[in-house]
Design a protein around this motif. Structure first.
Motif, PDB file in Angstrom:
ATOM      1  N   VAL A  47       0.794  -1.143   0.067  1.00 39.60           N
ATOM      2  CA  VAL A  47      -0.040  -0.102   0.083  1.00 39.60           C
ATOM      3  C   VAL A  47       0.958   1.159   0.025  1.00 39.60           C
ATOM      4  O   VAL A  47       0.781   2.311  -0.962  1.00 39.60           O
ATOM      5  CB  VAL A  47      -0.986   0.115   1.211  1.00 39.60           C
ATOM      6  CG1 VAL A  47      -1.887   1.203   1.261  1.00 39.60           C
ATOM      7  CG2 VAL A  47      -2.015  -1.134   1.035  1.00 39.60           C
ATOM      8  N   VAL A  48       1.828   1.201   0.785  1.00 42.12           N
ATOM      9  CA  VAL A  48       2.743   2.460   0.755  1.00 42.12           C
ATOM     10  C   VAL A  48       3.335   2.597  -0.138  1.00 42.12           C
ATOM     11  O   VAL A  48       3.668   3.658  -0.806  1.00 42.12           O
ATOM     12  CB  VAL A  48       3.421   2.445   2.224  1.00 42.12           C
ATOM     13  CG1 VAL A  48       4.703   3.629   2.269  1.00 42.12           C
ATOM     14  CG2 VAL A  48       2.877   2.569   3.357  1.00 42.12           C
ATOM     15  N   GLY A  49       4.230   1.382  -0.682  1.00 38.91           N
ATOM     16  CA  GLY A  49       5.063   1.358  -1.923  1.00 38.91           C
ATOM     17  C   GLY A  49       4.087   1.659  -3.047  1.00 38.91           C
ATOM     18  O   GLY A  49       4.767   2.557  -3.833  1.00 38.91           O
ATOM     19  N   ALA A  50       2.847   1.471  -3.299  1.00 44.65           N
ATOM     20  CA  ALA A  50       2.342   1.891  -4.414  1.00 44.65           C
ATOM     21  C   ALA A  50       1.921   3.319  -4.403  1.00 44.65           C
ATOM     22  O   ALA A  50       1.897   4.191  -5.450  1.00 44.65           O
ATOM     23  CB  ALA A  50       0.917   1.112  -4.387  1.00 44.65           C
ATOM     24  N   LEU A  51       1.711   3.783  -3.211  1.00 40.31           N
ATOM     25  CA  LEU A  51       1.584   5.376  -3.044  1.00 40.31           C
ATOM     26  C   LEU A  51       2.727   6.039  -3.512  1.00 40.31           C
ATOM     27  O   LEU A  51       2.709   7.068  -4.137  1.00 40.31           O
ATOM     28  CB  LEU A  51       1.208   5.849  -1.665  1.00 40.31           C
ATOM     29  CG  LEU A  51      -0.458   5.874  -1.063  1.00 40.31           C
ATOM     30  CD1 LEU A  51      -0.443   6.135   0.227  1.00 40.31           C
ATOM     31  CD2 LEU A  51      -0.748   6.955  -1.954  1.00 40.31           C
ATOM     32  N   VAL A  52       3.901   5.603  -2.813  1.00 41.37           N
ATOM     33  CA  VAL A  52       5.084   6.181  -3.224  1.00 41.37           C
ATOM     34  C   VAL A  52       5.393   6.404  -4.643  1.00 41.37           C
ATOM     35  O   VAL A  52       5.688   7.251  -5.385  1.00 41.37           O
ATOM     36  CB  VAL A  52       6.381   5.532  -2.384  1.00 41.37           C
ATOM     37  CG1 VAL A  52       7.682   6.218  -2.776  1.00 41.37           C
ATOM     38  CG2 VAL A  52       6.167   5.849  -0.800  1.00 41.37           C
ATOM     39  N   PHE A 104      -5.259   8.824  -5.414  1.00 39.96           N
ATOM     40  CA  PHE A 104      -4.734   7.753  -4.513  1.00 39.96           C
ATOM     41  C   PHE A 104      -4.897   8.330  -3.161  1.00 39.96           C
ATOM     42  O   PHE A 104      -5.239   7.673  -2.108  1.00 39.96           O
ATOM     43  CB  PHE A 104      -3.105   7.321  -4.506  1.00 39.96           C
ATOM     44  CG  PHE A 104      -2.993   6.223  -5.389  1.00 39.96           C
ATOM     45  CD1 PHE A 104      -3.173   6.726  -7.064  1.00 39.96           C
ATOM     46  CD2 PHE A 104      -2.695   5.308  -5.406  1.00 39.96           C
ATOM     47  CE1 PHE A 104      -3.013   5.868  -8.153  1.00 39.96           C
ATOM     48  CE2 PHE A 104      -2.648   4.319  -6.292  1.00 39.96           C
ATOM     49  CZ  PHE A 104      -2.489   4.733  -7.648  1.00 39.96           C
ATOM     50  N   VAL A 105      -4.655   9.459  -2.881  1.00 39.29           N
ATOM     51  CA  VAL A 105      -4.751  10.212  -1.448  1.00 39.29           C
ATOM     52  C   VAL A 105      -6.350  10.227  -1.159  1.00 39.29           C
ATOM     53  O   VAL A 105      -6.623   9.927   0.189  1.00 39.29           O
ATOM     54  CB  VAL A 105      -4.271  11.510  -1.379  1.00 39.29           C
ATOM     55  CG1 VAL A 105      -4.399  12.237  -0.141  1.00 39.29           C
ATOM     56  CG2 VAL A 105      -2.791  11.610  -1.722  1.00 39.29           C
ATOM     57  N   VAL A 106      -7.351  10.012  -2.204  1.00 46.26           N
ATOM     58  CA  VAL A 106      -8.744  10.132  -1.603  1.00 46.26           C
ATOM     59  C   VAL A 106      -9.027   8.567  -1.553  1.00 46.26           C
ATOM     60  O   VAL A 106      -9.988   8.262  -0.759  1.00 46.26           O
ATOM     61  CB  VAL A 106      -9.468  11.003  -2.609  1.00 46.26           C
ATOM     62  CG1 VAL A 106     -10.789  10.820  -2.504  1.00 46.26           C
ATOM     63  CG2 VAL A 106      -9.042  12.361  -2.836  1.00 46.26           C
ATOM     64  N   ASN A 146      -2.309   0.139 -12.359  1.00 51.01           N
ATOM     65  CA  ASN A 146      -1.840  -1.118 -11.933  1.00 51.01           C
ATOM     66  C   ASN A 146      -1.593  -0.888 -10.510  1.00 51.01           C
ATOM     67  O   ASN A 146      -2.180  -1.746  -9.563  1.00 51.01           O
ATOM     68  CB  ASN A 146      -0.576  -1.616 -12.547  1.00 51.01           C
ATOM     69  CG  ASN A 146      -0.790  -2.469 -13.682  1.00 51.01           C
ATOM     70  OD1 ASN A 146      -1.831  -2.915 -14.006  1.00 51.01           O
ATOM     71  ND2 ASN A 146       0.097  -2.392 -14.617  1.00 51.01           N
ATOM     72  N   TYR A 147      -1.118   0.320 -10.100  1.00 51.82           N
ATOM     73  CA  TYR A 147      -1.054   0.489  -8.673  1.00 51.82           C
ATOM     74  C   TYR A 147      -2.417   0.681  -7.912  1.00 51.82           C
ATOM     75  O   TYR A 147      -2.269   0.155  -6.674  1.00 51.82           O
ATOM     76  CB  TYR A 147      -0.173   1.627  -8.321  1.00 51.82           C
ATOM     77  CG  TYR A 147       1.422   1.470  -8.498  1.00 51.82           C
ATOM     78  CD1 TYR A 147       2.156   0.524  -8.293  1.00 51.82           C
ATOM     79  CD2 TYR A 147       2.041   2.346  -9.508  1.00 51.82           C
ATOM     80  CE1 TYR A 147       3.420   0.377  -8.488  1.00 51.82           C
ATOM     81  CE2 TYR A 147       3.398   2.106  -9.775  1.00 51.82           C
ATOM     82  CZ  TYR A 147       3.985   0.939  -9.332  1.00 51.82           C
ATOM     83  OH  TYR A 147       5.369   0.984  -9.674  1.00 51.82           O
ATOM     84  N   MET A 148      -3.300   1.149  -8.438  1.00 47.38           N
ATOM     85  CA  MET A 148      -4.531   1.168  -7.872  1.00 47.38           C
ATOM     86  C   MET A 148      -5.058  -0.130  -7.439  1.00 47.38           C
ATOM     87  O   MET A 148      -5.278  -0.345  -6.463  1.00 47.38           O
ATOM     88  CB  MET A 148      -5.400   1.844  -8.871  1.00 47.38           C
ATOM     89  CG  MET A 148      -6.879   2.168  -8.170  1.00 47.38           C
ATOM     90  SD  MET A 148      -6.727   3.403  -7.066  1.00 47.38           S
ATOM     91  CE  MET A 148      -6.763   5.069  -7.827  1.00 47.38           C
ATOM     92  N   THR A 149      -4.866  -0.991  -8.577  1.00 50.12           N
ATOM     93  CA  THR A 149      -5.377  -2.452  -8.158  1.00 50.12           C
ATOM     94  C   THR A 149      -4.533  -3.346  -7.250  1.00 50.12           C
ATOM     95  O   THR A 149      -5.303  -3.911  -6.314  1.00 50.12           O
ATOM     96  CB  THR A 149      -5.192  -3.170  -9.475  1.00 50.12           C
ATOM     97  OG1 THR A 149      -5.761  -2.379 -10.573  1.00 50.12           O
ATOM     98  CG2 THR A 149      -6.224  -4.569  -9.559  1.00 50.12           C
ATOM     99  N   GLN A 150      -3.278  -2.975  -7.374  1.00 53.32           N
ATOM    100  CA  GLN A 150      -2.455  -3.720  -6.189  1.00 53.32           C
ATOM    101  C   GLN A 150      -2.783  -3.092  -4.782  1.00 53.32           C
ATOM    102  O   GLN A 150      -2.804  -3.852  -3.757  1.00 53.32           O
ATOM    103  CB  GLN A 150      -1.104  -3.074  -6.456  1.00 53.32           C
ATOM    104  CG  GLN A 150      -0.351  -4.078  -7.441  1.00 53.32           C
ATOM    105  CD  GLN A 150       1.052  -3.757  -7.821  1.00 53.32           C
ATOM    106  OE1 GLN A 150       1.641  -3.093  -7.228  1.00 53.32           O
ATOM    107  NE2 GLN A 150       1.842  -4.339  -8.537  1.00 53.32           N
TER     108      GLN A 150
END
Ligand SMILES: Nc1ncnc2c1ncn2[C@@H]1O[C@H](COP(=O)(O)OP(=O)(O)OP(=O)(O)O)[C@@H](O)[C@H]1O
Length: 582
Positions: A141-146, A159-161, A277-281
């Motif tokens: 979760v943190v990794g995808a956000l970064v 993503f923040v929302v 992709n990051y959203m799905t992960q």
């Protein structure tokens, strides 16, 4: 749970390596969208087939590496969890074995079985899942956000929302479902207890033809379990549509804002795909985290129940034998004696025994008789210290039983309980429970005294005959004789037969008593019985009535002095028979 973590101490390496491999796998997973972006932005955009092939190969290598890491993580986590479960199970079993009758009575053996089995399994699964996912899910979760922020901070605002919204929905569903899962666990326990009781008491149920009632009770409990499982299942099932709506809305927003950024040249198409992709992960990681928390909560509840068992302190502890041995110089003449003994069962307001005093010399046979519930079994259970007296003292070989090491005391006192229990295994295995190093000759000797020789000799496998669980492939009387033989193999100084010849016919019962008197050298024998014939030849007879010792003496003495004894005798024999025995 923290208390139980000591069982992971031998698996420290696995407990660290497992999660580390999982993190490595997660890192590969986080890099994949970036490679995909490069394939789109460089390979596809420039029609560079070689680049696409090369990057495709990198993806395959990452996939293989990720899979290897995942398998290794799985292996180490499983090794640690199974090792943890085994060590915990061993310790719990050992602890339960050391509990005295009083604690087992209080907890109930069925509950202890459930805690030993399903609760330990639940905690083991919790440990496995925590080792695999506890670090991985937050890391993703943190990794995808970064990663999303490194790609484009404006588009990453989606993503923040979305991430807190997702976390909020998952948290809400967890808050509702976790208490329900606890209820499921309780209902499951009920079903397990009913199943166990039904299976152990199957003969009684059939004999009393109560199958219909038992089936209805079982169906009722099982239906309750199904209802609650359906209820919690429906709530959990709403997790998917809700989270997918949020994620898909997020993806639309990413594509929307991404499209604008692409138009103004701030972002590439590949980067938009990477963000999707990051959203799905993120979604998958949060759902896994929710499952982890649910399993962990169940494991916590089970850990609490296991800790309750560990918190039970054995009421019977070893005495300090060395100290008291100094005081004993002469060979004791008294085998067993009681001094003003009063005993209350835990949580019972009425005493089971009151002011009991008697002395049994070495080699004597003591009969104990009385109506049902008069305290006969309770009295003899105080000799091997299955329970400790509430007041007064019990002596074996003129030494207070509380001064002995429990194992040493019980090696001197052989007990044949009311209910004949044998174990799955050969007759020899069962006999060797009496004494591990007993030779076949000694076993046959004991079988002969216990009138059990013909049972073994009639079996083709002799001592190697396999007994089924509880010795169910034998008759009640055969089981009783084998349990007597098992106690005799130990050659104890004191032998307690707690109504253990009740299933024998009168002739076999008489032969048994005669053989015990002749074959056992200086053994002090306690015979508990409701049959006057079984105890009337004893050197001394204790007559119990409602926990009180209302008579103590020989058959003749008691016939003259003890009303209760007279009543028992006259209810079982004719006047002439009683007088014949006088
Ligand atoms: N584990 C226990 N917990 C609480 N009370 C008990 C327990 N075992 C026995 N009792 C109570 O103690 C009293 C004496 O029971 P005990 O089993 O010693 O009688 P008994 O004379 O051996 O009976 P029976 O001949 O029917 O076996 C009874 O009132 C019984 O209900």
């Amino acid at each position: 749970m923290r208390k139980l973590l000591i069982y992971l101490k031998d698996y420290k390496k696995e407990s660290i390596i497992g999660p580390l491999f999982k993190l490595l796998e997660a890192t590969f997973e986080l890099i994949v969208p970036v490679i995909m972006a490069h394939i789109i932005d460089i390979g596809i955009k420039n029609h560079d087939t070689l680049y696409i092939w090369k990057m495709g190969a990198v993806l395959v290598i990452f996939g293989i590496l990720g899979l290897t890491c995942s398998l290794l993580a799985q292996y180490f986590a499983a090794k640690a969890a199974v090792g943890f479960g085994t060590a915990l199970r061993h310790d719990l079993f050992w602890h339960i074995e050391n509990l005295s009758h009083a604690e087992v009575d209080k907890a109930g053996s069925s509950t202890l079985v459930v805690r030993m089995t399903s609760d330990v399994n639940q905690v083991q699964s919790g440990v496995n899942l925590v080792l695999r996912l506890f670090l991985r899910s937050p890391f993703i979760v943190v990794g995808a956000l970064v990663m999303a922020f490194t790609i484009n901070w404006k588009a990453a605002m989606v993503f923040v929302v979305t991430v807190p919204l997702l976390a909020f929905v998952i948290y809400g569903i967890m808050v509702i479902t976790i208490p329900l899962y606890k209820k499921v666990q309780r209902e499951l326990d009920e079903v397990l207890l009913t199943t166990r009781e039904n299976l152990t008491g199957v003969r009684v149920i059939r004999a009393f033809r109560t199958q219909k009632l038992e089936r209805e009770t079982f169906e009722h409990k099982s239906d309750m379990l199904m209802d609650i499982q359906m209820h919690v299942g429906k709530i959990s099932a709403s997790l998917n549509p809700l989270t997918y709506i949020i994620v898909n809305a997020g993806i639309i927003a990413v594509i929307w804002f991404g499209g604008i950024q692409v138009n103004v040249g701030d972002m590439t198409q590949g980067e938009v795909i990477a963000l999707v992709n990051y959203m799905t992960q993120t979604l998958l990681a949060l759902v896994a985290l929710a499952n982890l928390i649910i399993t962990f909560t169940k494991a916590l509840a089970s850990a609490g129940r296991i800790n309750e068992v560990f918190a039970m302190k054995p009421g019977i502890v070893d005495g300090n034998e060395k100290e008291s041995a100094v005081q004993q110089t002469e060979e004791p003449k008294t085998a067993v004696s009681m001094e003003d003994v009063t005993f209350y069962y835990q949580e019972s307001k009425e005493p089971a025994l009151e002011h009991i005093s008697f002395t049994a010399k070495k080699g004597e046979t003591i009969g104990i008789i009385g109506g049902t519930g008069s305290g006969k079994s309770t009295l003899v259970s105080l000799i091997p210290r299955f329970y400790d007296v509430t007041e007064g003292r019990v002596f074996v070989n003129e030494k207070d039983v509380r001064e002995y090491k429990v194992e040493n005391l019980r090696s001197k006192v052989g007990t044949v309980p009311q209910k004949a229990v044998l174990f799955h295994g050969t007759i020899r295995d069962n006999m060797k429970m009496g004494r591990e190093d007993a030779s076949d000759e000694e076993i046959f000797e004991a079988l002969k005294t216990a009138q059990a020789l013909e049972i073994v000799e009639n079996k083709p496998g002799k001592l190697d005959t396999v007994l089924s669980e509880g010795g169910k492939n034998l008759s009640g009387g055969q089981r009783q004789r084998l349990t007597i033989a098992r106690a005799l193999v130990r050659n104890p100084e004191v032998l307690i037969l707690d109504d253990s010849a009740s299933a024998l016919d009168f002739a076999t019962d008489a032969n048994l008593r005669k053989a015990i008197a002749e074959d056992t050298n200086n053994m002090t024998v306690f015979i508990v019985s409701q049959r006057a014939a079984s105890i009337m030849h004893a050197d001394k007879i204790i007559v119990l009535d409602d926990g009180q010792m209302v008579g103590y003496g020989t058959h003749q003495e008691l016939l003259k002095q003890c009303e209760v004894y007279q009543e028992i005798c006259y209810s079982q024999f004719s006047k002439e028979e009683v007088q014949d025995h006088e």
